[in-house]
Design an enzyme around this catalytic site. Structure first.
Site, short mmCIF file in Angstrom:
data_model
loop_
_atom_site.label_atom_id
_atom_site.label_comp_id
_atom_site.label_asym_id
_atom_site.label_seq_id
_atom_site.Cartn_x
_atom_site.Cartn_y
_atom_site.Cartn_z
N ASP A 1 49.31 33.97 44.16
CA ASP A 1 49.61 32.55 44.35
C ASP A 1 48.40 31.69 43.98
OD1 ASP A 1 47.81 32.94 46.42
OD2 ASP A 1 49.26 32.66 48.03
N HIS B 1 43.31 45.24 30.72
CA HIS B 1 42.33 46.14 30.12
C HIS B 1 42.86 46.84 28.88
CE1 HIS B 1 38.77 46.43 32.93
NE2 HIS B 1 39.58 45.63 33.59
N PRO C 1 35.68 40.76 28.92
CA PRO C 1 34.64 39.90 29.50
C PRO C 1 34.03 40.51 30.76
CG PRO C 1 36.60 38.63 28.96
CD PRO C 1 36.98 40.08 28.82
#
Length: 323
Positions: A249, A65, A161
């Site tokens: 992961d 951000h 976005p």
């Protein structure tokens, strides 16, 4: 030959003008001014993680951000005060938390080396150390960023976005700061950790279930989000990844291949032909995902930083210094 060398000599100052600003960042920037700076940040990040595990997720989101909105300059951390409108008030910042612990880290640094380590470097290094605690890769990061004296609140909505944006729009946003399609797919793998508030999910569940959602997964989400009108202030959320919810992961990619992505943008990674091959590859190879995540996060962390005499070193990350 002599004429060619003379021309290069004349052009050199001009060429140097166009060298990217991020070259001013360097490894071990604080080696002389505050030798323990990176160790102190790591200690604080680790201590906070053991008390509040979700802080590690917050640090990664902070980096995204902060850096994608104009510059990696800690403008995100500024509170609304004296004409400054905080970027944290934007709807794009919904659900962000743990900002108060940034000042815990800053306080430890101020005690050791007053007015030396920037809040912008804290944002980057805490994300790096947080990723490791979440089972992610260690990323060698340069430092030397300085802090903005202004908020970029007016740019937040157009820079970050939205979860409902098309994948082409998301790719375009990241491309504008030098991150390619492969890197963007890897960065979205940060959705492997943390959670999403029901307010950002219910449009896929009500009044009818999004047909791209796995039916069993949709049933689970309806249990987590039983109302089409969730209270934004209530603790109503679903985990990004039910299998390894606090591990950075490649389970995220396995989930979206099984149509178990929480957000529309997650599902679009699978449906778009430009991103699908990378999703498949990352789902099959966690090491490859970590390599690409490291590469992309490094580019993001070096986006247009303030260096040298630009900006300032804030004493308190929430406020610009009083002159």
């Amino acid at each position: 030959m002599a004429t060619f060398k003379f021309l290069i000599f004349l052009l050199l100052p001009l060429l140097l003008q166009f060298h990217p600003g991020k070259s001013d960042l360097q490894l071990n920037y604080y080696s002389e001014s505050c030798p323990r700076a990176e160790a102190i940040i790591k200690e604080q990040v680790t201590n906070l993680y053991h008390k509040h595990g979700n802080t590690a997720v917050s640090w990664i989101r902070n980096l995204f951000h902060d850096c994608i909105v104009k510059s990696c300059d800690a403008s995100l951390l500024l509170d609304t005060l004296n004409g400054i409108e905080s970027e944290k008030t934007s709807s794009r910042s919904f659900g962000m938390r743990n900002f108060k612990y940034i000042n815990t880290i800053k306080g430890a640094l101020e005690k050791e080396c007053p007015m030396t380590v920037s809040c912008a470097d804290i944002v980057s290094l805490s994300a790096r150390d947080g990723a490791v605690l979440l089972g992610g890769p260690y990323i060698e990061m340069k430092t030397g960023r300085r802090d903005s004296k202004e908020s970029h609140a007016a740019l937040v909505d157009s820079s970050i976005p939205n979860h409902n944006d098309t994948i082409s729009s998301v790719l375009s946003t990241f491309q504008s700061i030098g991150i390619d399609t492969e890197g963007t797919v890897a960065l979205l793998g940060a959705h492997s950790v943390g959670r999403v508030h029901c307010i950002n999910i219910v449009h896929r569940l009500y009044p009818t279930v999004d047909p791209t959602l796995n039916p069993d997964y949709a049933a689970y989400l309806k249990v987590r989000c039983p109302s089409p009108y969730p209270d934004p202030n209530a603790v109503e959320y679903a985990r990004n990844d039910r299998e390894t919810p606090m591990v950075l992961d490649n389970m995220y990619y396995k989930n979206i291949l099984s149509h178990k992505g929480l957000l529309l943008v997650d599902q679009e990674l699978v449906s778009d032909p430009s991103t699908y091959p990378f999703v498949e590859k990352m789902a099959a190879d966690n090491g490859y995902f970590h390599d690409q995540f490291s590469r992309a996060l490094l580019i993001l962390s070096e986006n247009n930083p303030l260096t040298g005499d630009e900006g300032e070193i804030r004493k308190d990350c929430r406020y610009v210094n009083a002159n």
